[in-house]
Design an enzyme around this catalytic site. Structure first.
Site, mmCIF file in Angstrom:
data_model
loop_
_atom_site.group_PDB
_atom_site.id
_atom_site.type_symbol
_atom_site.label_atom_id
_atom_site.label_comp_id
_atom_site.label_asym_id
_atom_site.label_seq_id
_atom_site.Cartn_x
_atom_site.Cartn_y
_atom_site.Cartn_z
ATOM 1 N N GLY A 210 37.991 37.668 44.430
ATOM 2 C CA GLY A 210 36.918 36.688 44.548
ATOM 3 C C GLY A 210 35.723 37.094 43.707
ATOM 4 N N ASP A 211 34.541 37.121 44.336
ATOM 5 C CA ASP A 211 33.324 37.496 43.606
ATOM 6 C C ASP A 211 32.840 38.883 44.026
ATOM 7 O OD1 ASP A 211 32.491 36.938 46.159
ATOM 8 O OD2 ASP A 211 31.083 35.360 45.630
#
Length: 568
Positions: A210-211
């Site tokens: 993800g981030d």
């Protein structure tokens, strides 16, 4: 069916684990060739069907095995030299499988050929793929944990502890929601490259998914405990600066911030606990705001344990009647008259006690519960407020004049992304017997996106009905000034961080925002007025409305307040 093609299914299965499978008859003539192109470069061309196998295999290397029983026998492994279509000699591993003999097929064999050079390259590529993130090229979680294991065993934790950094991009999900994952992925790749460029050459930079990113700070870049921790803090500050620079992908520009947590290995730390501690520190940074750094301390573990319990209990809070609404008075800073009320949620758990909003609201947002909770608060507040509009509106034709007796409701990001939200909110207001002009909808600056068509449709539908829109927490992020010029709002609520600068003799930031809003004809409300000095300074700046502990605490019902005896 052709006597050769009956073996194609078996050949196709075998070809998944080698470069090419060839079928040869008892006379050594090539009868079929099967290649899985995705796995190989060409070893044997299909045009060679009908030729002798010794034209492909170098002299002396044709496998000579007799026999062949009723069943496919166990494969025999040999090494052979193959002349490929370009005339190159390639050393291969050859698995020879004898096929059952029939009247028409005696001594037929399958040869499964694997180029030993390409096989090695393929193994290396697969190994690299298993340990690296395919989007950014950084190492992945598995590789980071492996290197962290080695670091934990190698160094003296007392004099040279292991330090791990956990990085999480702030509010990145709205970028994916608005522009799509293809744009989001390209932005993540750019951010990953920036992180790698700022980190030390010996540091391990990983994308966890993800981030989320992490860095293992290498001991060779530092000398001693304090130096490594100090270098971690310095590195984190430089990363925040690098990440915050605008990112442009296919004409889309975004300004992204990050929250960073640092953890230092203790005597009892394990690989997993150290990374978890850095994760907890990162969440502490995120709760404190955005673009911040926090270092882990053990109290964060206790807080995390409480949050696990909150997450388990929160879904049932509405059905068990554990939530309640309180009303925060918004006052005229000069006369101290009540101008309106902001509906806020509180959670009273029978075992956990009173849970503060800054504890459970972020959990509700991450769990996707904020839409349900927000809708409950909105309906309950509208029903309780009912016809209790306090005072009469001051009418002088100026937008800067503060209307009296409004009810202010907060709208979550998930509700803003629901195209049906406006109709639902207007129905709730109408059902409670309130005029639309009695209601203010607050939207946090951090989620207000003027380029989001769904969000803007919700905002415009509410405004067209007479509901006022307030831009909340203004000044908390770098984009405040540009958003003020674009957002279709009626009210601006200055963030507590901006209000905190409004003390006599040094109020340049607060003054800039107040004057900008006044020029646009926007009503300015100061959030979190904590001291008498701030109160007086705000009046001097021309900000006539506010709320905070210095002025009045939240009440269980929107009732008239007594005049204070306090001298400011």
């Amino acid at each position: 069916m052709s006597t050769t093609r009956i073996w194609l299914p078996l050949m196709e299965v075998m070809a998944r684990s080698c470069d090419v499978v060839v079928l040869i008859d008892g006379l050594g003539i090539l009868r079929e060739v099967v290649t899985v192109a995705a796995l190989s470069s060409e070893l044997v061309a299909s045009e060679t069907i009908g030729t002798q196998i010794d034209e492909i295999l170098s002299a002396g290397h044709v496998p000579q095995f007799g026999g062949g029983g009723p069943l496919v026998e166990r494969a025999v492994e040999v090494r052979v030299s193959v002349t490929d279509p370009e005339g190159r000699i390639r050393e291969c591993q050859c698995s020879v499988v004898h096929l059952p003999s029939t009247d028409q097929q005696v001594g037929w064999r399958l040869l499964a050929l694997s180029d030993r050079g390409s096989h090695s390259s393929r193994e290396n590529a697969l190994s690299h793929r298993a340990l690296h993130d395919q989007l950014t090229g950084l190492v992945n979680r598995a590789a980071l944990l492996d290197r962290l294991d080695h670091s934990m065993l190698r160094v003296d934790r007392a004099s040279d502890p292991v330090v791990v950094m956990f990085i999480d991009l702030d509010e990145f999900k709205p970028i994916n929601d608005r522009f799509g994952h293809e744009v989001g992925d390209q932005m993540l790749a750019q951010i990953g490259a920036r992180i790698a460029a700022v980190a030390g050459r010996s540091d391990t930079v990983a994308r966890l998914g993800g981030d989320e990113f992490a860095i293992l700070i290498d001991h060779r870049e530092s000398s001693g405990s304090q130096d490594r921790v100090g270098r971690g803090i310095d590195l984190a500050q430089r990363l925040l600066e690098a990440i915050s620079q605008p990112v442009t992908v296919v004409g889309v520009t975004a300004q992204i911030s990050a929250s960073i947590g640092l953890a230092v290995a203790g005597p009892d730390s394990s690989t997993s606990s150290l990374l978890h501690d850095a994760d907890l520190a990162m969440y502490a940074a995120k709760r404190s705001g955005r673009g911040l750094i926090r270092i882990f301390d053990p109290a964060m573990r206790q807080r995390a344990a409480r949050h696990v319990e909150y997450r388990r209990e929160l879904p049932a809070a509405i059905s068990r009647d554990q939530l309640r609404v309180v009303y925060l008075p918004h006052l005229d800073l000069v006369t101290r008259e009540v101008q309106g009320w902001e509906a806020l949620v509180r959670w009273d758990h029978p075992d956990l006690g009173a849970v503060e909003p800054d504890e459970f609201v972020p959990i509700a947002e991450r769990a996707g519960l904020m839409g349900e909770i927000g809708a409950w608060v909105r309906r309950r507040a509208a029903a309780e407020f009912g016809s209790r509009v306090i005072g009469a509106a001051a009418v002088d034709g100026s937008r800067q004049s503060a209307p009296t007796g409004f009810l202010s409701l907060n709208l979550s990001h998930s509700e803003l992304r629901d195209a049906h939200s406006a109709a639902t909110i207007l129905a709730d207001i109408d059902d409670a017997g309130l005029a639309f002009t009695d209601v203010v909808i607050e939207i946090s600056e951090s989620v207000f996106d003027v380029a989001d068509p769904v969000m803007m449709a919700v905002v415009y539908e509410l405004r067209s009905a007479g509901v006022r829109i307030a831009l909340d927490d203004v000044g908390a992020v770098n984009s405040s000034v540009s958003l003020l010029h674009q957002a279709p709002v009626d009210i601006v609520k200055l963030a507590p961080a901006v209000v905190a600068t409004a003390h006599l003799g040094d109020a340049s930031l607060a003054s800039a925002f107040v004057q900008m809003c006044r020029r646009r004809g926007l009503w300015v409300i100061a959030e979190g007025v904590e001291t008498g000095e701030q109160h007086l300074a705000l009046i001097a700046l021309g900000c006539s409305s506010g709320h905070g502990r210095w002025l009045a605490a939240p009440l269980s019902a929107p009732i008239a307040l007594p005049r204070p005896d306090r001298a400011d």
